[in-house]
Design a protein around this motif. Structure first.
Motif, PDB file in Angstrom:
ATOM      1  N   VAL A 145       1.072   2.150  -3.308  1.00  0.00           N
ATOM      2  CA  VAL A 145      -0.284   1.603  -3.369  1.00  0.00           C
ATOM      3  C   VAL A 145      -0.274   0.201  -3.972  1.00  0.00           C
ATOM      4  N   ILE A 146       0.548   0.002  -5.015  1.00  0.00           N
ATOM      5  CA  ILE A 146       0.641  -1.318  -5.642  1.00  0.00           C
ATOM      6  C   ILE A 146       1.183  -2.345  -4.649  1.00  0.00           C
ATOM      7  N   HIS A 147       2.214  -1.958  -3.884  1.00  0.00           N
ATOM      8  CA  HIS A 147       2.764  -2.870  -2.880  1.00  0.00           C
ATOM      9  C   HIS A 147       1.708  -3.254  -1.849  1.00  0.00           C
ATOM     10  N   SER A 148       0.961  -2.271  -1.367  1.00  0.00           N
ATOM     11  CA  SER A 148      -0.071  -2.548  -0.365  1.00  0.00           C
ATOM     12  C   SER A 148      -1.201  -3.386  -0.950  1.00  0.00           C
ATOM     13  N   ALA A 149      -1.544  -3.130  -2.210  1.00  0.00           N
ATOM     14  CA  ALA A 149      -2.605  -3.912  -2.850  1.00  0.00           C
ATOM     15  C   ALA A 149      -2.198  -5.377  -2.980  1.00  0.00           C
ATOM     16  N   ILE A 150      -0.917  -5.628  -3.311  1.00  0.00           N
ATOM     17  CA  ILE A 150      -0.430  -7.009  -3.386  1.00  0.00           C
ATOM     18  C   ILE A 150      -0.495  -7.665  -2.021  1.00  0.00           C
ATOM     19  N   GLN A 151      -0.117  -6.924  -0.986  1.00  0.00           N
ATOM     20  CA  GLN A 151      -0.194  -7.447   0.374  1.00  0.00           C
ATOM     21  C   GLN A 151      -1.630  -7.813   0.747  1.00  0.00           C
ATOM     22  N   ILE A 152      -2.562  -6.955   0.404  1.00  0.00           N
ATOM     23  CA  ILE A 152      -3.967  -7.209   0.728  1.00  0.00           C
ATOM     24  C   ILE A 152      -4.464  -8.448   0.004  1.00  0.00           C
ATOM     25  N   LEU A 153      -4.110  -8.584  -1.279  1.00  0.00           N
ATOM     26  CA  LEU A 153      -4.558  -9.744  -2.055  1.00  0.00           C
ATOM     27  C   LEU A 153      -4.018 -11.044  -1.467  1.00  0.00           C
ATOM     28  N   LEU A 154      -2.707 -11.091  -1.184  1.00  0.00           N
ATOM     29  CA  LEU A 154      -2.116 -12.296  -0.612  1.00  0.00           C
ATOM     30  C   LEU A 154      -2.684 -12.600   0.771  1.00  0.00           C
ATOM     31  N   SER A 155      -2.916 -11.548   1.549  1.00  0.00           N
ATOM     32  CA  SER A 155      -3.420 -11.747   2.908  1.00  0.00           C
ATOM     33  C   SER A 155      -4.849 -12.271   2.908  1.00  0.00           C
ATOM     34  N   LEU A 156      -5.673 -11.765   2.011  1.00  0.00           N
ATOM     35  CA  LEU A 156      -7.057 -12.237   1.948  1.00  0.00           C
ATOM     36  C   LEU A 156      -7.114 -13.711   1.533  1.00  0.00           C
TER      37      LEU A 156
END
Length: 216
Positions: free
Chosen positions: A149-160
């Motif tokens: 979940v932490i990995h995906s959350a980082i991906q979402i933050l960078l992508s946004l």
């Protein structure tokens, strides 16, 4: 055109998405866990981020548009991964969805997370093959689903953040192209010569020459 703040920031974000806790790092651990669905997604992410990085450096708005569209899809995919590992909406992290039902492998972090102690326990019940064993994992500081979940959350933050700056850079490129065309059009118009008037040509009458008298 120099390196404006938006363009430089987008270049930095693309580079960050490629290395720091992002696509390449995630791809390695997904390979170790045989997570084929995330492997495919990470591969496409790496390709598109490189394409967006190239488009930003080389002033290619179309490449940045592709990066922007993919970023929206990438955010959606990572939201699904979060829901999968948190078992939201009837999803279960114990299913073989991430391996396309090819194998029964789970996340690599399940047995190798921080503080995890992995023990192989062979069953003592009769009739069970000798090479069959159970894996016991204890002492994990953070459960594997929360690491995912932490990995995906980082991906979402960078992508946004990348999505916002990509839209900003595209608008800058479009404005500069429009202003360049406008100035070029004025220059072309200013140096344009007026059209020449049509001159009607009439045939000349033949002139008789009197050779004998030496006169015309």
């Amino acid at each position: 055109m120099g390196c404006c703040s938006g363009r430089c920031t987008l270049i930095f974000l693309c580079a960050l998405q490629l290395v720091s806790l992002a696509a390449l790092e995630r791809q390695i651990f997904d390979f170790l866990g045989f997570q084929w669905a995330p492997i495919l997604g990470n591969f496409l992410q790496i390709i598109v981020v490189i394409l967006g990085l190239f488009g930003t450096i080389q002033f290619r708005p179309r490449y940045i548009v592709v990066y922007t569209v993919w970023t929206a899809l990438w955010v959606t995919w990572n939201v699904f991964i979060i829901c999968f590992y948190l078992e939201v909406g009837g999803l279960s992290k114990e299913t073989d969805l991430m391996t396309f039902n090819i194998s029964m492998h789970r996340s690599w972090w399940r047995e190798h997370g921080p503080g995890c102690v992995r023990r192989v326990v062979r069953p003592s019940a009769p009739g069970i093959l000798d090479d069959y064993s159970y894996v016991s994992v204890t002492g994990c500081i953070i459960d594997f689903q929360y690491l995912e979940v932490i990995h995906s959350a980082i991906q979402i933050l960078l992508s946004l953040i990348g999505f916002v700056y990509a839209c900003y850079v595209i608008s800058i490129f479009m404005e500069e192209e429009d202003s360049f065309d406008f100035i070029g059009g004025l220059d072309t118009y200013s140096y344009r010569q007026p059209p020449q008037e049509h001159v009607e040509l009439k045939p000349l009458k033949p002139v008789e020459v009197n050779i004998k008298n030496g006169c015309y």
